[in-house]
Design a protein around this motif. Structure first.
Motif, mmCIF file in Angstrom:
data_model
loop_
_atom_site.group_PDB
_atom_site.id
_atom_site.type_symbol
_atom_site.label_atom_id
_atom_site.label_comp_id
_atom_site.label_asym_id
_atom_site.label_seq_id
_atom_site.Cartn_x
_atom_site.Cartn_y
_atom_site.Cartn_z
ATOM 1 N N THR A 46 -2.450 56.382 2.822
ATOM 2 C CA THR A 46 -2.299 57.292 1.685
ATOM 3 C C THR A 46 -1.769 58.645 2.133
ATOM 4 O OG1 THR A 46 -4.530 58.238 1.798
ATOM 5 C CG2 THR A 46 -4.269 56.161 0.577
ATOM 6 N N LEU A 47 -1.132 59.347 1.213
ATOM 7 C CA LEU A 47 -0.591 60.674 1.520
ATOM 8 C C LEU A 47 -1.691 61.689 1.810
ATOM 9 C CD1 LEU A 47 2.244 60.933 -1.152
ATOM 10 C CD2 LEU A 47 2.491 60.520 1.300
ATOM 11 N N GLU A 48 -2.834 61.532 1.127
ATOM 12 C CA GLU A 48 -3.923 62.484 1.288
ATOM 13 C C GLU A 48 -4.748 62.227 2.545
ATOM 14 O OE1 GLU A 48 -3.684 60.567 -1.574
ATOM 15 O OE2 GLU A 48 -2.526 62.051 -2.680
ATOM 16 N N VAL A 50 -7.078 59.954 2.778
ATOM 17 C CA VAL A 50 -8.409 59.490 2.381
ATOM 18 C C VAL A 50 -8.255 58.150 1.673
ATOM 19 C CG1 VAL A 50 -9.410 61.800 2.137
ATOM 20 C CG2 VAL A 50 -8.339 60.727 0.166
ATOM 21 N N VAL A 52 -8.200 55.446 -1.041
ATOM 22 C CA VAL A 52 -7.925 55.542 -2.472
ATOM 23 C C VAL A 52 -8.270 54.204 -3.113
ATOM 24 C CG1 VAL A 52 -6.118 55.815 -4.210
ATOM 25 C CG2 VAL A 52 -6.121 57.273 -2.181
ATOM 26 N N GLU A 92 -0.408 63.434 -9.053
ATOM 27 C CA GLU A 92 0.299 63.740 -7.811
ATOM 28 C C GLU A 92 1.582 62.943 -7.651
ATOM 29 O OE1 GLU A 92 -3.917 64.402 -7.765
ATOM 30 O OE2 GLU A 92 -2.888 62.500 -7.856
#
Length: 138
Positions: A46-48, A50, A52, A92
């Motif tokens: 994931t981009l974050e 964390v 998902v 996002e």
């Protein structure tokens, strides 16, 4: 008998680059929440950074194998011979992944053996859930 089904799947992230990288994902089904499935992507995918998790209707996943389905945050549609496209829409941005339809069918077959489609309501204990809500409200 188990009340939870977890099945790893290989998802292909659709991006602007010509090569679609594979990312691991897991489909989950819990008999205690009989109408829903979850699809989880680990933090490195994931981009974050964390984990998902998306929760959506099992019926949406099944219907999306045959026709374009969904009008909200999750949309599912067939693509080609043995692929299914899942779109996840968030503020996002949008993530689009391809999953082999055969993997989804195998997952849905397992969930159907645990809780047959159309009989999900039999898994719910509405009296117990209502009593819990009332107790928590006091």
């Amino acid at each position: 008998m188990s009340i939870v089904i977890e099945q790893p799947v290989e998802a292909r992230l659709v991006a602007a680059a010509p090569r679609m990288p594979s990312i691991p994902a897991t489909l989950h089904y819990d008999r205690r929440d009989p109408f829903a499935v979850r699809m989880t992507f680990p933090a490195p995918a994931t981009l974050e950074g964390v984990e998902v998790c998306w929760t959506f209707a099992r019926e949406l996943l099944a219907a999306g194998l045959h026709d374009s389905e969904g009008h909200g945050d999750v949309r599912v549609r067939p693509y080609g011979f043995d692929r299914t496209v899942l779109e996840f829409h968030a503020p996002e941005g949008t993530a689009v992944v391809h999953v082999h339809s055969s993997e989804i069918r195998r997952f849905l077959q397992a969930t159907g053996e645990l809780v047959p489609a159309g009989l999900e309501h039999l898994q719910l204990d509405l009296d117990h859930d209502l009593a819990e809500l009332i107790r928590d409200a006091c």
